[in-house]
Design a protein around this motif. Structure first.
Motif, mmCIF file in Angstrom:
data_model
loop_
_atom_site.group_PDB
_atom_site.id
_atom_site.type_symbol
_atom_site.label_atom_id
_atom_site.label_comp_id
_atom_site.label_asym_id
_atom_site.label_seq_id
_atom_site.Cartn_x
_atom_site.Cartn_y
_atom_site.Cartn_z
ATOM 1 N N PHE B 64 0.838 -1.214 0.000
ATOM 2 C CA PHE B 64 0.000 0.000 0.000
ATOM 3 C C PHE B 64 0.862 1.250 0.000
ATOM 4 O O PHE B 64 0.624 2.199 -0.747
ATOM 5 N N TYR B 186 -5.760 -1.154 -4.680
ATOM 6 C CA TYR B 186 -5.380 -1.737 -3.389
ATOM 7 C C TYR B 186 -5.804 -3.208 -3.287
ATOM 8 O O TYR B 186 -5.114 -4.027 -2.703
ATOM 9 N N ARG B 188 -7.577 -4.505 -1.296
ATOM 10 C CA ARG B 188 -7.919 -4.874 0.089
ATOM 11 C C ARG B 188 -8.444 -3.636 0.776
ATOM 12 O O ARG B 188 -7.900 -2.557 0.567
ATOM 13 N N VAL B 189 -9.464 -3.802 1.634
ATOM 14 C CA VAL B 189 -9.935 -2.672 2.421
ATOM 15 C C VAL B 189 -9.040 -2.563 3.655
ATOM 16 O O VAL B 189 -8.414 -3.546 4.050
ATOM 17 N N PRO B 190 -8.941 -1.378 4.269
ATOM 18 C CA PRO B 190 -8.165 -1.264 5.506
ATOM 19 C C PRO B 190 -8.717 -2.231 6.557
ATOM 20 O O PRO B 190 -9.920 -2.472 6.611
ATOM 21 N N ALA B 192 -9.307 -1.852 9.597
ATOM 22 C CA ALA B 192 -10.310 -1.227 10.458
ATOM 23 C C ALA B 192 -11.705 -1.363 9.858
ATOM 24 O O ALA B 192 -12.689 -1.465 10.578
ATOM 25 N N ASP B 193 -11.786 -1.374 8.532
ATOM 26 C CA ASP B 193 -13.091 -1.517 7.886
ATOM 27 C C ASP B 193 -13.587 -2.955 7.931
ATOM 28 O O ASP B 193 -14.770 -3.217 7.962
ATOM 29 N N ARG B 196 -15.138 -3.709 11.288
ATOM 30 C CA ARG B 196 -16.395 -3.003 11.494
ATOM 31 C C ARG B 196 -17.559 -3.732 10.835
ATOM 32 O O ARG B 196 -18.687 -3.568 11.251
#
Lengths: 322, 197
Positions: B64, B186, B188-190, B192-193, B196
């Motif tokens: 990233f 990316y 990929r999502v972060p 933290a997401d 959630r």
């Protein structure tokens, strides 16, 4: 003109100042709303947002200032300390802009940037002075002898930063994130002597705020939801009083120790109304320049030794000063 | 058309200066020092920054931070030079450098980025190459044993086909336009997401 760029945490910022320290533009795009749903800054989320915003924010700063890159003689960028992935976005963009125009580049220390917020027109502060730097990431007392060069660190927090203590306390009291400013606002209607929160006494000129946060947690736990709601202003006022008292006591102690005649306060916590009132003799950074911004980075660049082409092409960012 | 191409998405940053299809120079280093390479490429070619007509930048997938360094560099250059930018997938560039091969980039955390019909992130064991498939890239090197056991063929670790080479970014670059329109890939999502959801 000096172009400043700042991306160390959750504000993407760019500014243009004149060689004699007048602000021509100061653009800050805060990501606070983006991070509110996580209850704190998420580094990967912040870095992604910085990439989206960094060049539009620079363009806006140039437009607002009525200048173009042709007028820029120096680029200043925050190289650290901060979130490494966030810093690298600003550093990469700044290096590319400087290289493309063969401009010198100043690698600015974020903390010196906060101090340099005091050197901007129209009312600059002249060293020497004792500086309290209190923000969400740092709390330290600095012996500032000259505008360039690193100031001597007289004391620093051993755990949480003052701004962090405000935000964590605000969270315990049910304010949104970041809640420091809201806590300040609500505290005005509360009784600061309602609760006696302990101010940790650590040796020397250091600070400690983690115990205070725990004390607030226990105080809140003892109350029913209804009582907590009713006494929220008192809790906020008492909690704020404890933080401010710790900051003020230590600052005055440091001033006495080094024989400083002038005191200055910078950083996000310098925007706190009670702190500004309690340290009435101090020079506080202008409100707009307390939280992270790029005018202060450009200001620090003005007093730094810039790196000339091609010395900065391999410049890296750093997460911490240590 | 004089094109500056670079990709900092993987551990090896690649850069090239290409004029009307002719490779004037190609270098490799790391993301943080990619501008040193770019500077050297222009000096060696006797070219001035003003002569650049387009920037081709690798958009990942990869690290990233590496992807962002490349895109922030491209956006800064575009802002200062007024040149258009085109994004090129790091996987596409790898594929262009090893015709018929399946590009596999190390995605860390025990996963790889691959270009099957579209770019994807998956565990190396989920990748089922048909026997004899040539696999290239940092992921192919790292998961050699898993992929070879599945029937893939992988060039020696030092083979240049394992690293993206910016000459191919220049070759693949299409639709040069505003730098901000070129977005990172990316895949990929972060974290933290993820937690959630």
């Amino acid at each position: 003109m000096i172009l400043g760029i700042e991306t160390s945490c959750d504000e993407t910022a760019a500014a243009v100042i004149t060689p004699d320290g007048r602000i021509l533009s100061n653009v800050v795009s805060s990501q606070a709303d983006l991070h509110a749903r996580y209850g704190g800054v998420v580094p990967e989320v912040a870095s992604r947002r910085h990439l989206e915003l960094v060049t539009p924010v620079v363009q806006e700063a140039l437009r607002d200032s009525g200048t173009t890159l042709d007028d820029v003689d120096l680029v200043g960028v925050t190289a650290g300390p901060g979130l490494i992935g966030a810093l690298l976005v600003g550093v990469a963009a700044a290096k590319a802009i400087a290289w493309a125009r063969r401009l010198p580049l100043a690698a600015v220390d974020h903390l010196q940037g906060h101090v340099a917020s005091l050197y901007l027109e129209p009312d600059p502060v002249e060293p020497p002075f004792l500086c309290l730097l209190a923000s969400g990431g740092h709390t330290m007392l600095l012996d500032v002898q000259e505008r360039n060069g690193k100031p001597r660190v007289l004391g620093a927090t051993l755990d949480d930063a003052a701004g962090e203590a405000f935000d964590k306390g605000a969270r315990l009291l049910g304010f949104g994130y970041p809640g420091g400013a809201e806590l300040d606002h609500v505290a005005r209607n509360g009784d600061p002597s309602a609760y006696a929160f302990p101010v940790a006494r650590v040796p020397g000129l250091d600070f400690s705020f983690s115990g205070l946060k725990t004390a607030l947690l226990y105080a809140v736990r003892k109350l029913t939801a209804e009582e907590g709601e009713r006494r929220r202003a008192d809790l906020a006022a008492s909690y704020q009083r404890a933080i401010v008292r710790a900051l003020v006591e230590r600052t005055r102690q440091a001033a006495e120790q080094i024989g400083a005649t002038r005191i200055a306060v910078v950083g996000g916590v310098a925007a706190n109304s009670e702190l500004r009132a309690a340290l009435a003799e101090a020079r506080a950074a202008p409100l707009a320049l307390c939280t992270d911004n790029a005018a202060m980075i450009a200001s620090a660049a003005r007093f730094s030794n810039p790196i000339h082409y091609p010395g900065y092409l391999g410049l890296d960012a750093y997460a911490s000063t240590a | 058309m004089l094109i500056l191409a670079f990709d900092t998405a993987t551990d090896v940053a690649t850069s090239a200066l290409v004029s009307d299809g002719e490779v004037l120079g190609e270098r490799r280093s790391r993301a943080v020092t990619v501008l040193e390479d770019i500077d050297a490429l222009l000096r060696q070619a006797g070219a001035h920054t003003r002569e650049l007509e387009g920037i081709a930048v690798g958009i990942g997938p990869g690290s990233f931070t590496g992807v962002r360094i490349g895109l922030a560099t491209a956006r800064g250059l575009a802002l200062a030079l007024g040149v258009p930018v085109a994004g090129v997938s790091t996987l596409d560039a790898l594929a262009a450098g090893a015709l018929g091969a399946l590009p596999v980039v190390d995605a860390r955390r025990g996963e790889v980025f691959v270009l099957e019909d579209e770019p994807r992130v998956l565990a190396p064991a989920e990748l089922r190459p048909s026997p004899g498939t040539l696999c290239v890239g940092s992921g192919a090197v790292r998961y050699r044993s898993v992929l070879e056991a599945a029937g893939a063929e992988i060039p020696a670790d030092q083979d240049e086909r394992h690293v993206p080479r910016a000459r191919f970014h220049a070759q693949l670059a299409r639709d040069f336009g505003p730098a901000e329109a070129v977005e990172p890939m990316y895949l990929r999502v972060p974290d933290a997401d993820k937690t959630r959801k």
